[in-house]
Scaffold this motif. Structure first.
Motif, mmCIF file in Angstrom:
data_model
loop_
_atom_site.group_PDB
_atom_site.id
_atom_site.type_symbol
_atom_site.label_atom_id
_atom_site.label_comp_id
_atom_site.label_asym_id
_atom_site.label_seq_id
_atom_site.Cartn_x
_atom_site.Cartn_y
_atom_site.Cartn_z
ATOM 1 N N ARG A 184 0.832 -1.213 0.000
ATOM 2 C CA ARG A 184 0.000 0.000 0.000
ATOM 3 C C ARG A 184 0.864 1.259 0.000
ATOM 4 N NH1 ARG A 184 -1.515 3.808 3.333
ATOM 5 N NH2 ARG A 184 -0.460 2.824 5.099
ATOM 6 N N LYS A 185 1.853 1.302 0.881
ATOM 7 C CA LYS A 185 2.722 2.473 0.952
ATOM 8 C C LYS A 185 3.527 2.650 -0.341
ATOM 9 C CE LYS A 185 3.354 2.552 5.983
ATOM 10 N NZ LYS A 185 4.344 2.403 7.092
ATOM 11 N N PHE A 186 3.962 1.531 -0.914
ATOM 12 C CA PHE A 186 4.723 1.592 -2.162
ATOM 13 C C PHE A 186 3.884 2.254 -3.255
ATOM 14 C CE2 PHE A 186 6.518 0.084 -6.120
ATOM 15 C CZ PHE A 186 7.883 0.055 -5.876
ATOM 16 N N ALA A 187 2.624 1.840 -3.376
ATOM 17 C CA ALA A 187 1.748 2.409 -4.403
ATOM 18 C C ALA A 187 1.465 3.884 -4.131
ATOM 19 C CB ALA A 187 0.451 1.617 -4.475
ATOM 20 N N ASP B 94 -11.021 2.323 -5.581
ATOM 21 C CA ASP B 94 -10.863 1.627 -6.859
ATOM 22 C C ASP B 94 -9.396 1.275 -7.111
ATOM 23 O OD1 ASP B 94 -13.551 1.705 -7.388
ATOM 24 O OD2 ASP B 94 -13.448 3.517 -8.619
ATOM 25 N N LEU B 95 -8.499 2.178 -6.773
ATOM 26 C CA LEU B 95 -7.074 1.912 -6.981
ATOM 27 C C LEU B 95 -6.581 0.828 -6.032
ATOM 28 C CD1 LEU B 95 -5.651 5.517 -7.526
ATOM 29 C CD2 LEU B 95 -6.176 3.788 -9.247
ATOM 30 N N LYS B 96 -7.104 0.789 -4.829
ATOM 31 C CA LYS B 96 -6.731 -0.271 -3.892
ATOM 32 C C LYS B 96 -7.128 -1.649 -4.435
ATOM 33 C CE LYS B 96 -6.990 2.463 0.373
ATOM 34 N NZ LYS B 96 -7.748 2.677 1.633
ATOM 35 N N LYS B 97 -8.310 -1.717 -5.025
ATOM 36 C CA LYS B 97 -8.767 -2.995 -5.581
ATOM 37 C C LYS B 97 -7.856 -3.440 -6.723
ATOM 38 C CE LYS B 97 -13.657 -2.283 -4.430
ATOM 39 N NZ LYS B 97 -15.027 -2.057 -4.984
ATOM 40 N N LEU B 98 -7.483 -2.471 -7.581
ATOM 41 C CA LEU B 98 -6.700 -2.812 -8.770
ATOM 42 C C LEU B 98 -5.256 -3.150 -8.438
ATOM 43 C CD1 LEU B 98 -6.336 -3.006 -11.849
ATOM 44 C CD2 LEU B 98 -5.958 -0.525 -11.869
ATOM 45 N N PHE C 283 -3.042 -9.770 -4.412
ATOM 46 C CA PHE C 283 -3.015 -10.657 -3.241
ATOM 47 C C PHE C 283 -4.075 -11.745 -3.345
ATOM 48 C CE2 PHE C 283 -0.385 -7.351 -1.398
ATOM 49 C CZ PHE C 283 0.445 -8.058 -0.544
ATOM 50 N N ALA C 284 -5.171 -11.458 -4.059
ATOM 51 C CA ALA C 284 -6.231 -12.469 -4.199
ATOM 52 C C ALA C 284 -5.846 -13.539 -5.217
ATOM 53 C CB ALA C 284 -7.534 -11.799 -4.617
ATOM 54 N N GLU C 285 -4.959 -13.207 -6.131
ATOM 55 C CA GLU C 285 -4.640 -14.126 -7.224
ATOM 56 C C GLU C 285 -3.545 -15.130 -6.875
ATOM 57 O OE1 GLU C 285 -3.688 -11.523 -10.437
ATOM 58 O OE2 GLU C 285 -5.787 -11.197 -11.018
ATOM 59 N N LYS D 208 5.513 -8.682 -5.294
ATOM 60 C CA LYS D 208 6.261 -8.520 -6.541
ATOM 61 C C LYS D 208 5.333 -8.086 -7.668
ATOM 62 C CE LYS D 208 9.782 -10.905 -9.295
ATOM 63 N NZ LYS D 208 10.543 -12.173 -9.472
ATOM 64 N N ARG D 209 4.140 -8.671 -7.740
ATOM 65 C CA ARG D 209 3.178 -8.293 -8.768
ATOM 66 C C ARG D 209 2.667 -6.874 -8.544
ATOM 67 N NH1 ARG D 209 -0.467 -13.879 -9.300
ATOM 68 N NH2 ARG D 209 1.156 -15.149 -10.331
ATOM 69 N N CYS D 210 2.445 -6.508 -7.294
ATOM 70 C CA CYS D 210 2.032 -5.131 -6.993
ATOM 71 C C CYS D 210 3.067 -4.132 -7.489
ATOM 72 C CB CYS D 210 1.832 -4.961 -5.486
ATOM 73 S SG CYS D 210 0.373 -5.761 -4.801
ATOM 74 N N VAL D 211 4.328 -4.412 -7.216
ATOM 75 C CA VAL D 211 5.401 -3.509 -7.635
ATOM 76 C C VAL D 211 5.414 -3.371 -9.157
ATOM 77 C CG1 VAL D 211 7.906 -3.229 -7.733
ATOM 78 C CG2 VAL D 211 6.806 -3.929 -5.599
#
Length: 780
Positions: free
Chosen positions: A358-361, A372-376, A382-384, A393-396
Motif C-alpha cells: 500500500r505504501k509503495f503504491a 478503486d485503486l486499492k482494488k486494482l 493478493f487475491a490471485e 512482486k506483482r504489486c510492484v
C-alpha cells in the motif's frame, strides 16, 4: 540621422500597434504579401521550395528592417528599402516575431508528459529508499578511520581521515602501539557522487584490501588474496549524482605476506575525468543506507526545445520501462523482509507485506489511494496468489507500469496539494515527494505561496538539489560537449588529460563557490576575477602556487578575466586544437547567455586554415571567412561577441598579442531594443552582460525550463516578468530565484489557467523601452 529616423518610425509603429502606409498606399502587410509571401508563405509558415522554415525568431524591429533592406527579396533587395523595409519589419514583428505574436500563434499550455530518464531513475531510487532509514549530509568531511593491531581486532585508534592516501613503507602507522609487521585499518562512512554516471574505483596497494561501495554485502573490489604484481585493482559502479552512498574499506598487512612495505590509496575516476584520490569534499563519516540504482538503459529524452522533456513515447522507452520494473520488483522481492520491516517467521508478516504494498503504491502515485485503486493495485494481486511475497512482486510491477507513476498528473483540472508537493519535489530533486512534503499535502499546508516557500527552503539543503543545479549549469555552459578535449601536442605539450580533468574540477568548485555562497549572486558568475587552481593548473596558467598545492581560490596576475565566461575550461572547450575560435565563443554568448535564437548555417563551411593565411590573426581570418552577406545575418552578432575573448588562446591562457600584433578585443552588440553596446575587452562585455535585461531574461527562462520542464508562457504572460523583477529585487540571488520559480509553477493547471487566489499579487508589465539608435559605450 537616417538610422535615428528609422528607429523612431519603427518605435512609433510598434507602440501604436499600427503600420503606417507608404506613399503609394501599401501597408506593411500588403508589401509582405507582394514581395515576401512567395518565399515565406502568407502566414509565415515557410515555402518548401524557397525558405521552408517558419518566420519565428527574436530579432528586434530594427534588426529585421536592416536585414530586409540588405537581403530581401532574395536576388533583388533594392525593391524593399527605407520606409518599405521598416513597414514590413514592423508587420513581421507584430505578426510573427514578438513574444505576444508567438504566444498568440502558438498558445502554450502545460503538457501531459512522462517522467524523463533522470526523473525515472531518481524516483525509483527514492521509492525503494523511502523504506529504509535516512541521514543528513553534514559539514564533516573525510572517513572514520579505525586502526587495529591485527586485521580488524584490538582497535588502538579512531580518527577522521580526510582521504585514504597512505604510504607507510616499513614503518608502523602508530609507532609504539602497532607492530609494523602486522596491522589492519578500516575506513567507513559515505561518499557523495557529484554527477550521475559510471564511477571507476581504484585501490592502489600490494597488501590485502577490500572495498564496498553502496552494496555492503558484496565487495566491489576484493583484494584479500593477492597474486601477481599488479598494484592497482579496479571496478566500476553506476551512481546517481547528488546522492550519498555507504562506503567501507578494509586494509591489512600480514606478517606471512612477502611484501614488507605497506601502502594504500583510494582513487576514483569520475565520468569523463582522469583518476584522482577521492577528495575529502566528497566523503563523510556519517553513515547512509544502500541505494537502489536502476541499470536498465533508456533511450535519450527529447531536447529539441532546449531542455529535457518526457514527450516522446517509443517502443524502446516502453521496453525500458518494463525491463526496469522487472529489475525493481526482483530487488524488492529479494530484500522484502528488510524493506517491509518483518521477519520470515513473524506472525504479522502478511499484514506487514500488505502495508508495504500500500505504501509503495501511494508513494509511487504521489497521493493516497482511492478504493478503486486499492482494488486494482493491492487486493487483486493478493487475491490471485497464496504467496504474499509473490503478490508484493506483482504489486510492484503493476505500480511501476502504471501511468499514475510514469506520468505527471494524469488527472486534469486544478492542482491539489498533492500535485503541488510533486511539482516541488520534481522541480528541485527530479524525484518523488519525501515524507515531509506528503504530510504537508495531507494536512492541506501547501495551498499558499508562503507554505510552498517554506517547504522549498527546506528542500534546498538536500544534496539532490545540488546535483540537479550542477547538471543545469553543465547544460547552460554547454560543457557537456567537452568530453574529448585535446590540443596540438607540439604547441601545448603540457595540456594533457590530467590537466583537463583538473580544469573540470576547477570549474565545479568555482560554480559551487558562487551558487552556494550567502549572496548566491548570478552577476558574480560573470564578473568574478578569481578562480580555483591547484599546483598543476597554477604552473600552466602562470600562477605562483607550489607544485603540490591543493585546489584553492586565487587570482591570476595577468589579463582581464570575467568569471565563468573566461574560465580556462570554457576557453579551451570553445576553441580549436591549435587556435582560438571566436565563432564558437560568440555562439555560446549569444545562445546561452543572451538567449538569442541562431539558425544553423545554410551549409557547412570548414574554417580557413591558419597556415594558409600565416600573416593573418584569428580575428582577421574569421572576418575574411564570414564577410559574405549570407553569413552576416548571424555573424554580424556572433563575431564581435567572440572577438572579446581573443586575449585567451586555444587553452585559455592570457595573451596580449598574436603573430606579433596586439590583440584587438573590441566589439559591439546590438540589443533587441536597438541599442549598440560597445566594449573594448571581455571585462567590459561581462559588465554589460551582468546588468543586461536580456541576460537576466534568458537565465530566468532557461532555469525555469530546466526545473519545471514546462514552457514558462504556459503559466501566463506575466510570470516571466514577475520572476525577472523578483530576481533583481533579491540581488540576483540564484537560490531565491529557484524558490520563486517553484511558487510560480505550483498552482498552474493544464488548461493554461492559474489559481489566482493562491498566487502573489501581480503588478503591471513594465512599459516597452523605446528603440534607440545611438551607440552606448560601456565603461570600466
Amino acid at each position: 540621422m537616417q538610422r535615428i529616423f528609422l528607429a523612431l518610425l519603427l518605435f512609433v509603429a510598434a507602440e501604436q500597434g499600427v503600420v503606417a502606409r507608404a506613399a503609394d498606399g501599401r501597408s506593411g502587410a500588403e508589401i509582405y504579401k507582394q514581395l515576401c509571401a512567395s518565399c515565406h508563405g502568407l502566414s509565415g509558415e515557410g515555402v518548401k521550395a524557397h525558405y521552408a522554415k517558419p518566420l519565428v525568431g527574436d530579432k528586434s524591429i530594427v534588426e529585421l528592417a536592416e536585414l530586409i533592406a540588405k537581403t530581401m527579396p532574395e536576388g533583388d533587395p533594392e525593391k524593399c528599402v527605407g520606409p518599405d523595409a521598416a513597414r514590413v519589419a514592423a508587420y513581421i514583428y507584430e505578426t510573427f516575431y514578438s513574444p505576444i505574436a508567438q504566444a498568440r500563434n502558438q498558445p502554450a499550455k502545460l503538457e501531459l508528459s512522462r517522467l524523463t530518464v533522470r526523473q525515472y531513475r531518481q524516483s525509483v531510487a527514492d521509492l525503494v529508499g523511502s523504506f529504509r532509514w535516512t541521514n543528513k549530509w553534514d559539514d564533516k568531511r573525510g572517513l572514520k578511520g579505525e586502526y587495529f593491531k591485527k586485521r580488524t581486532s584490538q582497535k588502538e585508534l579512531e580518527r577522521l581521515d580526510p582521504t585514504v592516501d597512505f604510504d607507510f613503507g616499513e614503518v608502523s602507522p602508530l609507532v609504539g602501539k602497532i607492530e609494523p609487521v602486522e596491522f589492519g585499518m578500516r575506513w567507513s562512512g559515505s561518499l557523495l557522487a557529484p554527477e550521475s554516471g559510471d564511477f571507476e574505483f581504484i585501490l592502489e596497494t600490494q597488501n590485502g584490501a577490500r572495498l564496498w561501495v553502496n552494496d555492503m554485502q558484496t565487495p566491489l573490489i576484493d583484494g584479500s588474496v593477492r597474486s601477481g604484481k599488479d598494484v592497482a585493482l579496479r571496478e566500476s559502479v553506476r551512481l546517481l549524482g547528488g546522492r550519498a552512498y555507504p562506503i567501507r574499506l578494509e586494509f591489512f598487512k600480514s606478517k606471512e605476506a612477502k611484501e614488507k612495505t605497506a601502502r594504500i590509496v583510494l582513487k576514483w575516476k569520475q565520468p569523463h575525468r582522469e583518476p584522482e584520490v577521492v577528495p575529502a569534499r566528497c566523503l563523510s563519516p556519517v553513515a547512509f543506507p544502500e541505494l537502489f540504482i536502476s541499470t536498465v538503459p533508456f533511450p535519450p529524452d527529447d531536447r529539441s526545445v532546449g531542455y529535457e522533456r518526457g514527450t516522446a513515447v517509443s517502443e524502446a522507452w516502453e521496453q525500458a520501462v518494463m525491463d526496469s520494473a522487472i529489475e525493481v520488483s526482483a530487488y524488492v522481492y529479494a530484500k522484502i523482509s528488510e524493506l517491509a520491516g518483518t521477519k520470515p517467521d513473524a506472525k504479522d508478516r502478511n499484514e506487514k507485506l500488505r502495508e508495504f504494498a500500500r505504501k509503495f503504491a501511494e508513494r509511487a502515485f504521489r497521493r493516497p489511494l482511492t478504493d478503486d485503486l486499492k482494488k486494482l493495485y493491492l487486493e487483486r494481486p493478493f487475491a490471485e496468489t497464496p504467496d504474499p511475497e509473490l503478490a508484493v512482486k506483482r504489486c510492484v510491477l503493476l505500480v511501476l507500469m502504471s501511468p499514475r507513476f510514469l506520468y505527471h498528473e494524469v488527472d486534469h483540472g486544478k492542482p491539489d496539494s498533492f500535485d503541488v508537493a510533486a511539482r516541488l519535489s520534481f522541480g528541485l530533486w527530479d524525484s518523488l515527494p519525501d515524507q515531509g512534503l506528503m504530510q504537508a499535502a495531507a494536512q492541506g499546508k501547501l495551498s499558499t505561496p508562503a507554505e510552498v516557500r517554506k517547504q522549498a527552503e527546506r528542500m534546498l539543503d538536500d544534496p539532490r538539489t545540488r546535483g540537479k543545479l550542477h547538471d543545469f549549469f553543465v547544460q547552460w555552459l554547454r560543457v557537456d560537449h567537452f568530453e574529448e578535449l585535446s590540443k596540438d601536442t607540439k604547441r601545448f605539450p603540457d595540456f594533457d588529460d590530467a590537466l583537463v580533468s583538473d580544469l573540470h574540477t576547477a570549474l565545479d568548485l568555482f560554480l559551487d563557490d558562487v551558487i552556494w555562497s550567502e549572496s548566491s549572486d548570478f552577476r558574480q558568475l560573470l564578473l568574478a576575477d578569481s578562480l580555483y587552481l591547484n599546483g598543476k593548473l597554477s604552473k600552466f596558467y602562470g600562477g605562483s602556487l607550489p607544485a603540490d598545492a591543493p585546489f584553492q581560490k586565487v587570482s591570476l596576475p595577468k589579463g582581464p578575466r570575467a568569471g565563468v565566461l573566461t574560465h580556462p575550461y570554457l576557453m579551451a572547450g570553445y576553441a580549436y586544437n591549435a587556435t582560438s575560435s571566436p565563432i564558437h565563443r560568440g555562439v555560446f554568448i549569444a545562445r546561452s547567455v543572451l538567449g538569442r535564437a541562431l539558425r544553423p548555417p545554410p551549409e557547412a563551411v570548414a574554417p580557413l586554415a591558419a597556415d594558409l593565411h600565416a600573416e593573418l590573426t584569428t580575428r582577421q581570418r574569421v572576418d575574411l571567412q564570414t564577410k559574405a552577406e549570407s553569413c552576416q545575418a548571424c555573424h554580424r552578432m556572433i563575431n564581435p561577441l567572440g572577438f572579446a575573448f581573443e586575449n585567451f588562446d586555444a587553452v585559455g591562457r592570457f595573451r596580449a598579442e598574436e603573430k606579433g600584433k596586439p590583440i584587438d578585443a573590441t566589439g559591439v552588440y546590438q540589443t533587441r531594443t536597438g541599442e549598440k553596446v560597445k566594449f573594448s575587452d571581455v571585462r567590459e562585455l561581462a559588465a554589460f552582460l551582468a546588468r543586461s535585461d536580456e541576460t537576466h531574461e534568458a537565465f530566468v527562462e532557461q532555469l525555469f525550463h530546466y526545473l519545471v520542464k514546462q514552457p514558462i508562457l504556459a503559466y501566463g504572460p506575466q510570470t516571466h516578468i514577475e520572476l525577472e523583477r523578483s530576481f533583481a529585487a533579491q540581488g540576483f540571488h540564484i537560490r531565491k530565484l529557484m524558490i520563486e520559480m517553484l511558487v510560480a509553477s505550483a498552482f498552474g493547471s493544464r488548461d493554461g489557467s492559474m489559481a489566482q487566489n493562491d498566487l502573489p499579487a501581480k503588478s503591471q508589465a513594465a512599459p516597452t523601452a523605446p528603440v534607440k539608435g545611438q551607440p552606448v559605450t560601456v565603461k570600466k
